[in-house]
Design a protein around this motif. Structure first.
Motif, PDB file in Angstrom:
ATOM      1  N   ASP A  23       0.835  -1.158   0.050  1.00 35.83           N
ATOM      2  CA  ASP A  23       0.077  -0.147   0.042  1.00 35.83           C
ATOM      3  C   ASP A  23       0.861   1.347  -0.138  1.00 35.83           C
ATOM      4  O   ASP A  23       0.694   2.155  -0.740  1.00 35.83           O
ATOM      5  CB  ASP A  23      -0.899  -0.060   1.072  1.00 35.83           C
ATOM      6  CG  ASP A  23      -2.119  -0.933   1.048  1.00 35.83           C
ATOM      7  OD1 ASP A  23      -2.284  -1.323  -0.180  1.00 35.83           O
ATOM      8  OD2 ASP A  23      -2.611  -1.320   1.986  1.00 35.83           O
TER       9      ASP A  23
ATOM     10  N   ARG B 230       2.337   1.588  -3.474  1.00 33.35           N
ATOM     11  CA  ARG B 230       1.424   2.229  -4.521  1.00 33.35           C
ATOM     12  C   ARG B 230       1.004   3.446  -4.047  1.00 33.35           C
ATOM     13  O   ARG B 230       0.915   4.402  -5.296  1.00 33.35           O
ATOM     14  CB  ARG B 230       0.137   1.207  -4.426  1.00 33.35           C
ATOM     15  CG  ARG B 230       0.226  -0.087  -4.940  1.00 33.35           C
ATOM     16  CD  ARG B 230      -1.005  -0.983  -4.704  1.00 33.35           C
ATOM     17  NE  ARG B 230      -0.809  -1.946  -5.419  1.00 33.35           N
ATOM     18  CZ  ARG B 230      -1.341  -3.400  -5.092  1.00 33.35           C
ATOM     19  NH1 ARG B 230      -2.104  -3.309  -4.021  1.00 33.35           N
ATOM     20  NH2 ARG B 230      -1.071  -4.456  -5.709  1.00 33.35           N
ATOM     21  N   ARG B 231       0.968   3.790  -2.941  1.00 30.71           N
ATOM     22  CA  ARG B 231       1.144   5.470  -2.771  1.00 30.71           C
ATOM     23  C   ARG B 231       2.193   6.423  -3.391  1.00 30.71           C
ATOM     24  O   ARG B 231       1.957   7.473  -3.771  1.00 30.71           O
ATOM     25  CB  ARG B 231       0.678   5.771  -1.155  1.00 30.71           C
ATOM     26  CG  ARG B 231      -0.452   5.568  -0.739  1.00 30.71           C
ATOM     27  CD  ARG B 231      -0.958   5.816   0.749  1.00 30.71           C
ATOM     28  NE  ARG B 231      -0.098   5.502   1.803  1.00 30.71           N
ATOM     29  CZ  ARG B 231      -0.293   4.211   2.289  1.00 30.71           C
ATOM     30  NH1 ARG B 231      -1.566   3.532   2.045  1.00 30.71           N
ATOM     31  NH2 ARG B 231       0.594   3.871   3.274  1.00 30.71           N
TER      32      ARG B 231
ATOM     33  N   VAL C 129       3.868   5.533  -5.850  1.00 27.71           N
ATOM     34  CA  VAL C 129       3.680   5.382  -7.340  1.00 27.71           C
ATOM     35  C   VAL C 129       2.872   6.411  -7.736  1.00 27.71           C
ATOM     36  O   VAL C 129       2.978   7.278  -8.913  1.00 27.71           O
ATOM     37  CB  VAL C 129       3.471   3.869  -7.851  1.00 27.71           C
ATOM     38  CG1 VAL C 129       2.933   4.062  -9.288  1.00 27.71           C
ATOM     39  CG2 VAL C 129       4.265   3.076  -7.634  1.00 27.71           C
ATOM     40  N   ALA C 130       1.403   6.367  -6.990  1.00 26.98           N
ATOM     41  CA  ALA C 130       0.585   7.303  -7.309  1.00 26.98           C
ATOM     42  C   ALA C 130       1.038   8.991  -7.139  1.00 26.98           C
ATOM     43  O   ALA C 130       0.332   9.624  -7.914  1.00 26.98           O
ATOM     44  CB  ALA C 130      -0.939   7.018  -6.571  1.00 26.98           C
ATOM     45  N   ALA C 131       1.738   9.315  -6.456  1.00 22.99           N
ATOM     46  CA  ALA C 131       2.273  10.701  -6.156  1.00 22.99           C
ATOM     47  C   ALA C 131       3.370  10.883  -7.251  1.00 22.99           C
ATOM     48  O   ALA C 131       3.783  11.998  -6.959  1.00 22.99           O
ATOM     49  CB  ALA C 131       2.797  10.564  -4.449  1.00 22.99           C
ATOM     50  N   GLY C 132       3.894   9.798  -7.762  1.00 20.22           N
ATOM     51  CA  GLY C 132       4.867  10.150  -8.985  1.00 20.22           C
ATOM     52  C   GLY C 132       6.312  10.039  -8.321  1.00 20.22           C
ATOM     53  O   GLY C 132       7.072  10.401  -8.843  1.00 20.22           O
ATOM     54  N   ARG C 133       6.339   9.299  -6.965  1.00 23.40           N
ATOM     55  CA  ARG C 133       7.604   9.274  -6.452  1.00 23.40           C
ATOM     56  C   ARG C 133       8.420   7.863  -7.041  1.00 23.40           C
ATOM     57  O   ARG C 133       9.465   7.598  -6.322  1.00 23.40           O
ATOM     58  CB  ARG C 133       7.489   9.323  -5.048  1.00 23.40           C
ATOM     59  CG  ARG C 133       6.926  10.831  -4.817  1.00 23.40           C
ATOM     60  CD  ARG C 133       7.073  11.081  -3.158  1.00 23.40           C
ATOM     61  NE  ARG C 133       8.326  10.909  -2.378  1.00 23.40           N
ATOM     62  CZ  ARG C 133       8.317  10.600  -1.161  1.00 23.40           C
ATOM     63  NH1 ARG C 133       7.235  10.585  -0.404  1.00 23.40           N
ATOM     64  NH2 ARG C 133       9.718  10.324  -0.541  1.00 23.40           N
TER      65      ARG C 133
ATOM     66  N   ASP D  12       8.322   5.059 -10.375  1.00 27.53           N
ATOM     67  CA  ASP D  12       7.535   4.642 -11.760  1.00 27.53           C
ATOM     68  C   ASP D  12       6.632   3.666 -11.673  1.00 27.53           C
ATOM     69  O   ASP D  12       5.588   3.755 -12.250  1.00 27.53           O
ATOM     70  CB  ASP D  12       8.789   4.216 -12.710  1.00 27.53           C
ATOM     71  CG  ASP D  12       9.733   5.550 -12.971  1.00 27.53           C
ATOM     72  OD1 ASP D  12       9.115   6.519 -12.965  1.00 27.53           O
ATOM     73  OD2 ASP D  12      10.691   5.274 -13.480  1.00 27.53           O
ATOM     74  N   SER D  13       6.656   2.587 -10.957  1.00 30.59           N
ATOM     75  CA  SER D  13       5.844   1.495 -10.664  1.00 30.59           C
ATOM     76  C   SER D  13       6.216   0.756  -9.372  1.00 30.59           C
ATOM     77  O   SER D  13       7.695   0.943  -8.804  1.00 30.59           O
ATOM     78  CB  SER D  13       6.009   0.530 -11.814  1.00 30.59           C
ATOM     79  OG  SER D  13       7.253  -0.114 -11.849  1.00 30.59           O
TER      80      SER D  13
END
Length: 86
Positions: free
Chosen positions: A16, A19-20, A22-26, A28-29
């Motif tokens: 989790d 994934r947060r 990644v969602a924040a752009g910190r 790539d995946s």
């Protein structure tokens, strides 16, 4: 780079958090984050092994002051709990 698929299980809380990020752009995946984390740990372990080899060739162990400094830098307590173990 040659890649091979490897499946690992992580605690849900860690996934989790990744994934947060990644969602924040910190990151790539999730896969890129895990790959980077594994490489960082491999680099650290290799460095610690090289350091151990150097001390072994010198015929003595690091002083308590050296160990305390290294533990502080690596974020490891005296019992070896943390990111790396000396």
């Amino acid at each position: 780079m040659n890649s091979e698929h490897a499946e690992v299980a992580l605690p849900r809380e860690q996934v989790d958090q990744i994934r947060r990020l990644v969602a924040a752009g910190r990151a790539d995946s999730v896969a890129a984050y895990v790959e980077h984390a594994v490489q960082a740990r491999l680099d650290r372990d290799r460095s610690l092994e090289e350091l151990k080899d150097l001390f072994d060739r010198k015929g003595h162990s690091p002083s308590m002051e050296h160990l305390a400094w290294a533990r502080e830098v690596l974020g490891v307590d005296a019992n070896g709990e943390g990111e790396a173990k000396l």
